[in-house]
Design a protein around this motif. Structure first.
Motif, PDB file in Angstrom:
ATOM      1  N   TRP B  44       1.023  -1.266   0.228  1.00  0.00           N
ATOM      2  CA  TRP B  44       0.178   0.362  -0.078  1.00  0.00           C
ATOM      3  C   TRP B  44       1.004   1.289  -0.063  1.00  0.00           C
ATOM      4  O   TRP B  44       1.929   1.308   0.754  1.00  0.00           O
ATOM      5  CB  TRP B  44      -0.961  -0.081   1.231  1.00  0.00           C
ATOM      6  CG  TRP B  44      -2.029  -0.888   1.081  1.00  0.00           C
ATOM      7  CD1 TRP B  44      -2.277  -1.766   0.040  1.00  0.00           C
ATOM      8  CD2 TRP B  44      -3.351  -1.093   2.016  1.00  0.00           C
ATOM      9  NE1 TRP B  44      -3.593  -2.424   0.279  1.00  0.00           N
ATOM     10  CE2 TRP B  44      -4.011  -2.007   1.596  1.00  0.00           C
ATOM     11  CE3 TRP B  44      -3.411  -0.385   3.044  1.00  0.00           C
ATOM     12  CZ2 TRP B  44      -5.272  -2.468   2.010  1.00  0.00           C
ATOM     13  CZ3 TRP B  44      -4.747  -0.744   3.801  1.00  0.00           C
ATOM     14  CH2 TRP B  44      -5.594  -1.853   3.136  1.00  0.00           C
ATOM     15  N   ALA B  45       0.582   2.047  -0.857  1.00  0.00           N
ATOM     16  CA  ALA B  45       1.286   3.636  -0.851  1.00  0.00           C
ATOM     17  C   ALA B  45       0.983   4.300   0.139  1.00  0.00           C
ATOM     18  O   ALA B  45       0.124   4.108   0.896  1.00  0.00           O
ATOM     19  CB  ALA B  45       0.898   4.193  -2.365  1.00  0.00           C
ATOM     20  N   THR B  46       1.958   5.406   0.411  1.00  0.00           N
ATOM     21  CA  THR B  46       1.508   6.325   1.469  1.00  0.00           C
ATOM     22  C   THR B  46       0.504   7.319   1.011  1.00  0.00           C
ATOM     23  O   THR B  46      -0.011   7.204  -0.414  1.00  0.00           O
ATOM     24  CB  THR B  46       2.612   7.280   1.726  1.00  0.00           C
ATOM     25  OG1 THR B  46       2.911   8.074   0.724  1.00  0.00           O
ATOM     26  CG2 THR B  46       3.888   6.395   1.961  1.00  0.00           C
ATOM     27  N   ALA B  47      -0.188   8.010   1.865  1.00  0.00           N
ATOM     28  CA  ALA B  47      -1.246   8.800   1.618  1.00  0.00           C
ATOM     29  C   ALA B  47      -1.146   9.760   0.708  1.00  0.00           C
ATOM     30  O   ALA B  47      -1.880  10.347  -0.501  1.00  0.00           O
ATOM     31  CB  ALA B  47      -1.840   9.660   2.756  1.00  0.00           C
ATOM     32  N   THR B  48       0.384  10.228   0.727  1.00  0.00           N
ATOM     33  CA  THR B  48       0.564  11.449  -0.562  1.00  0.00           C
ATOM     34  C   THR B  48       1.093  10.757  -1.891  1.00  0.00           C
ATOM     35  O   THR B  48       1.334  11.656  -2.648  1.00  0.00           O
ATOM     36  CB  THR B  48       1.672  12.356   0.001  1.00  0.00           C
ATOM     37  OG1 THR B  48       2.624  11.568   0.284  1.00  0.00           O
ATOM     38  CG2 THR B  48       1.207  12.964   1.431  1.00  0.00           C
ATOM     39  N   MET B 155      -9.354  -7.196   1.404  1.00  0.00           N
ATOM     40  CA  MET B 155      -8.402  -8.175   1.502  1.00  0.00           C
ATOM     41  C   MET B 155      -7.778  -8.356   0.117  1.00  0.00           C
ATOM     42  O   MET B 155      -6.465  -8.928  -0.091  1.00  0.00           O
ATOM     43  CB  MET B 155      -8.857  -9.520   1.775  1.00  0.00           C
ATOM     44  CG  MET B 155     -10.100 -10.059   0.890  1.00  0.00           C
ATOM     45  SD  MET B 155      -9.712 -11.912   0.722  1.00  0.00           S
ATOM     46  CE  MET B 155     -11.193 -12.405  -0.177  1.00  0.00           C
ATOM     47  N   LEU B 156      -8.291  -8.155  -1.047  1.00  0.00           N
ATOM     48  CA  LEU B 156      -7.898  -8.366  -2.382  1.00  0.00           C
ATOM     49  C   LEU B 156      -6.920  -7.410  -2.982  1.00  0.00           C
ATOM     50  O   LEU B 156      -5.887  -7.840  -3.658  1.00  0.00           O
ATOM     51  CB  LEU B 156      -9.061  -8.337  -3.382  1.00  0.00           C
ATOM     52  CG  LEU B 156      -9.912  -9.457  -3.102  1.00  0.00           C
ATOM     53  CD1 LEU B 156     -11.220  -9.418  -4.196  1.00  0.00           C
ATOM     54  CD2 LEU B 156      -9.383 -10.826  -3.478  1.00  0.00           C
ATOM     55  N   PHE B 157      -7.035  -5.990  -2.708  1.00  0.00           N
ATOM     56  CA  PHE B 157      -6.295  -5.239  -3.434  1.00  0.00           C
ATOM     57  C   PHE B 157      -4.998  -4.424  -2.981  1.00  0.00           C
ATOM     58  O   PHE B 157      -4.805  -4.366  -1.647  1.00  0.00           O
ATOM     59  CB  PHE B 157      -7.304  -4.101  -3.935  1.00  0.00           C
ATOM     60  CG  PHE B 157      -8.575  -4.300  -4.806  1.00  0.00           C
ATOM     61  CD1 PHE B 157      -8.159  -4.814  -5.874  1.00  0.00           C
ATOM     62  CD2 PHE B 157      -9.681  -4.598  -4.020  1.00  0.00           C
ATOM     63  CE1 PHE B 157      -9.465  -5.106  -6.726  1.00  0.00           C
ATOM     64  CE2 PHE B 157     -10.771  -4.939  -4.681  1.00  0.00           C
ATOM     65  CZ  PHE B 157     -10.779  -5.284  -6.229  1.00  0.00           C
ATOM     66  N   GLY B 158      -4.090  -4.343  -3.955  1.00  0.00           N
ATOM     67  CA  GLY B 158      -2.853  -3.587  -3.695  1.00  0.00           C
ATOM     68  C   GLY B 158      -2.607  -2.527  -4.500  1.00  0.00           C
ATOM     69  O   GLY B 158      -3.114  -2.322  -5.415  1.00  0.00           O
ATOM     70  N   ASP B 159      -1.494  -1.829  -4.255  1.00  0.00           N
ATOM     71  CA  ASP B 159      -1.196  -0.773  -4.912  1.00  0.00           C
ATOM     72  C   ASP B 159       0.084  -0.960  -5.674  1.00  0.00           C
ATOM     73  O   ASP B 159       0.964  -1.781  -5.544  1.00  0.00           O
ATOM     74  CB  ASP B 159      -0.655   0.414  -3.999  1.00  0.00           C
ATOM     75  CG  ASP B 159      -1.922   0.936  -3.295  1.00  0.00           C
ATOM     76  OD1 ASP B 159      -2.817   0.561  -3.706  1.00  0.00           O
ATOM     77  OD2 ASP B 159      -1.649   1.695  -2.323  1.00  0.00           O
TER      78      ASP B 159
END
Lengths: 76, 307
Positions: B44-48, B155-159
């Motif tokens: 997961w990426a950072t918020a920015t 649960m499924l998704f990623g960046d």
């Protein structure tokens, strides 16, 4: 020859490898008998049993949710 | 003359979100997530971090592998289903970030099938634009975190982001053909509009994908007169490990021919197919024809073969 419902029951039991509830209106998915990855197998097994090709436009899970819904779909 | 695939690139954020971390928030077990999806962790990426940030990293990696500078890129195609709504969509900003000057940039606001459609478009546009950079970038965590978490989708998704370089110049893999399909009849079964949580009718999506992806692959292989068993690798949208296994079985190919990295990245939507291609191409790949295929929201699906 067994009627459509009994043929469908046999198809579902073969895919699920479990006994199907007696109530033909009971959801096969909500009851836990079938899971999402069994649905494609079920559709393929129906095609084979009834020698039909189910078109993409009919790939609506609701049509295969219970024995009675499958029976209604095949009777169209 | 058919164009060529020259190189791939990928980038994923550093932060690893394990099933254990997510399971605690979702009220399920890590084992349930893995059994249902084959996913063990995702990034997961950072918020920015923006879609442009993600896409630029993958694009630069791809350009480096292709040995190309910015001035040699003739067109950029950016697929993203998770770019923020409104205009302009991010393709022009990505081109600017890459230093491409006034090079044209096209947005494909498509989710999981976006990179496949991008490759197909690039294969037709390369004759005019030369080196076409196809990028797919997704920040699915922004969608997941925006609403109360739904265990079935969170649960499924990623960046992540992936990229491919398609060119009219001779290269590693010549594109032999593609097939694309869309059917809006099922558009509401997998949908997101930023106002409400992502909606996924899992039964419908799995039923559609398990039938349409193999059918598209068979269609493109028949046209190219290549047997599925002659394909060295199938680089598919990494939606769910169970789906990847199903597609391989339907095609009658050995499981190891279907590339999978979903256990480490989850479903990164349009980026997943090109991230898979980038990883596969770094692993001394077995020579032979390769197949790309994807299915996603819309619904859109298709396949592409190269050798």
């Amino acid at each position: 020859m067994p009627d459509t419902r009994e043929r469908l029951r046999a198809v579902v039991e073969k895919v699920a490898e479990k006994r199907v509830p007696q109530d033909p209106d009971e959801s096969l998915f909500e009851s836990g008998l079938l899971d999402s990855f069994m649905l494609p197998d079920l559709v393929s097994a129906i095609e084979e049993e009834f020698t039909i090709k189910i078109p993409d436009s009919d790939l609506n899970p609701r049509k295969f949710d219970s024995l009675s819904r499958m029976e209604a779909y095949l009777a169209r | 003359m058919n164009p060529y695939l020259h190189a791939f690139g990928a980038w994923v954020p550093k932060r690893v979100v394990t099933n254990s971390e997510l399971a605690e928030r979702l009220g399920c077990t890590p084992e349930w997530i893995e059994n249902a999806s084959g996913i063990r962790e995702r990034r997961w990426a950072t918020a920015t971090t923006s879609i442009v940030d993600l896409g630029a990293e993958a694009a630069l990696a791809c350009m480096a592998r292709a040995g190309l500078s910015a001035s040699e890129i003739g067109l950029v195609v950016l697929a993203s289903g998770s770019a923020p709504p409104g205009f302009p969509a991010p393709a022009a900003a990505l081109a600017a970030r890459l230093g491409l000057g006034t090079t044209p940039a096209i947005d494909l606001p498509m989710a999981s099938a976006g990179s496949l459609f991008g490759l197909a478009l690039a294969s037709r546009l390369a004759e005019t634009y030369g080196n076409v950079l196809v990028v797919a970038a997704e920040k699915m965590s922004a969608i997941i975190e925006r609403h109360p978490l739904d265990p079935n989708t969170a649960m499924l998704f990623g960046d992540g982001a992936g990229a491919a370089l398609v060119s009219d110049r001779p290269g590693k893999w010549q594109i032999m053909g593609h097939v694309l399909h869309s059917d809006g009849q099922f558009s509401t079964d997998l949908a997101y509009d930023w106002n409400f949580p992502l909606h996924m009718n899992g039964l419908s999506v799995i039923l559609q994908a398990t039938r349409k992806m193999p059918a598209a692959i068979k269609e493109v292989l028949e046209r190219a007169e290549i047997s599925a068993t002659d394909i060295s690798v199938f680089l598919l949208h990494q939606a769910n490990q169970n789906l990847l296994v199903r597609v391989g079985k339907t095609l009658g190919v050995a499981p190891e021919r279907v590339f999978s990295n979903i256990s480490r990245y989850g479903n990164t939507s349009s980026a997943s197919m090109l991230i898979a291609a980038a990883e596969w191409s770094e692993q001394a790949p077995v020579p032979g024809p390769i197949v790309f295929a994807a299915f996603g929201a819309g619904v859109h699906w298709g396949a592409l073969v190269a050798k």
